[in-house]
Motif scaffolding. Sequence first.
Motif, PDB file in Angstrom:
ATOM      1  N   TYR A 124       3.164  11.727  24.084  1.00 51.67           N
ATOM      2  CA  TYR A 124       3.351  11.776  25.529  1.00 51.67           C
ATOM      3  C   TYR A 124       4.779  11.391  25.886  1.00 51.67           C
ATOM      4  CZ  TYR A 124       2.813   6.711  25.196  1.00 51.67           C
ATOM      5  OH  TYR A 124       2.967   5.398  24.857  1.00 51.67           O
ATOM      6  N   THR A 125       5.135  11.706  27.123  1.00 53.30           N
ATOM      7  CA  THR A 125       6.401  11.243  27.679  1.00 53.30           C
ATOM      8  C   THR A 125       6.073  10.330  28.852  1.00 53.30           C
ATOM      9  OG1 THR A 125       6.563  13.132  29.164  1.00 53.30           O
ATOM     10  CG2 THR A 125       7.660  13.338  27.052  1.00 53.30           C
ATOM     11  N   ILE A 126       7.062   9.611  29.297  1.00 56.26           N
ATOM     12  CA  ILE A 126       6.897   8.722  30.446  1.00 56.26           C
ATOM     13  C   ILE A 126       7.625   9.347  31.633  1.00 56.26           C
ATOM     14  CG2 ILE A 126       7.349   6.425  31.400  1.00 56.26           C
ATOM     15  CD1 ILE A 126       5.349   6.385  29.088  1.00 56.26           C
ATOM     16  N   ASN A 153      -3.771   7.631  32.012  1.00 56.71           N
ATOM     17  CA  ASN A 153      -3.150   6.481  32.676  1.00 56.71           C
ATOM     18  C   ASN A 153      -4.170   5.464  33.174  1.00 56.71           C
ATOM     19  OD1 ASN A 153      -0.129   7.037  32.826  1.00 56.71           O
ATOM     20  ND2 ASN A 153      -1.038   8.995  33.411  1.00 56.71           N
ATOM     21  N   LYS A 168       2.133   8.168  31.984  1.00 60.26           N
ATOM     22  CA  LYS A 168       2.178   8.911  30.731  1.00 60.26           C
ATOM     23  C   LYS A 168       1.826  10.358  31.031  1.00 60.26           C
ATOM     24  CE  LYS A 168       0.522   5.062  27.894  1.00 60.26           C
ATOM     25  NZ  LYS A 168      -0.609   4.594  27.078  1.00 60.26           N
ATOM     26  N   THR A 170       0.883  13.795  28.874  1.00 58.29           N
ATOM     27  CA  THR A 170       0.612  14.322  27.533  1.00 58.29           C
ATOM     28  C   THR A 170       1.423  15.577  27.299  1.00 58.29           C
ATOM     29  OG1 THR A 170      -1.315  15.494  28.375  1.00 58.29           O
ATOM     30  CG2 THR A 170      -1.722  13.388  27.326  1.00 58.29           C
TER      31      THR A 170
END
Length: 171
Positions: A124-126, A153, A168, A170
């Motif tokens: 995932y990225t933030i 989340n 987060k 995905t």
Amino acid sequence: MNNINKKIVINLEQRYLELYQNSELLGHYPVAIGKASTPTPTGNFEVLLKRKNPGGALGSRWIQFTWQTHGIHGTNQPWLIGQAVSNGCVRMYNTDVKDIYKQVEVGTPIHIYNNLNSNPNPDYTIYKVQPGDTLYKIAQKFNTSVAELVKINQLKNPDLIHPGQKLKITQ
């Protein structure tokens, strides 16, 4: 502006550029990439040179990442963003490249990849919630669902997100 631990990640397949500080996503931008006969190089690079107002087809900013003169730059043809049309450079809307330009320095790492298997943040990225964001808008932006955002989340009330909140997303 704090430039420590910043990096640029460019996904050629999806045609976007992301700016990170540590693992926090600071920005997600559409780009144009190299055409089949002159592809954008993949691999790990770094910012070698920066120039304001380079002129012509380079738009308002130039961020060079190879000594073969590949760079991230603006464009005088914004309607081509999202396509594979350049001579190997990464083109951005002028307003977007100005934003990136002011946040990176010579030496900032750049990772350019073609497929999800080489993504440096595979799970995932933030994303930092911006003013005016809703879960629906964020889901659309990242091609996911509101239900997936709520789940990953662990949001108790999906109507209560606020600017600055980190979510987060995905892959």
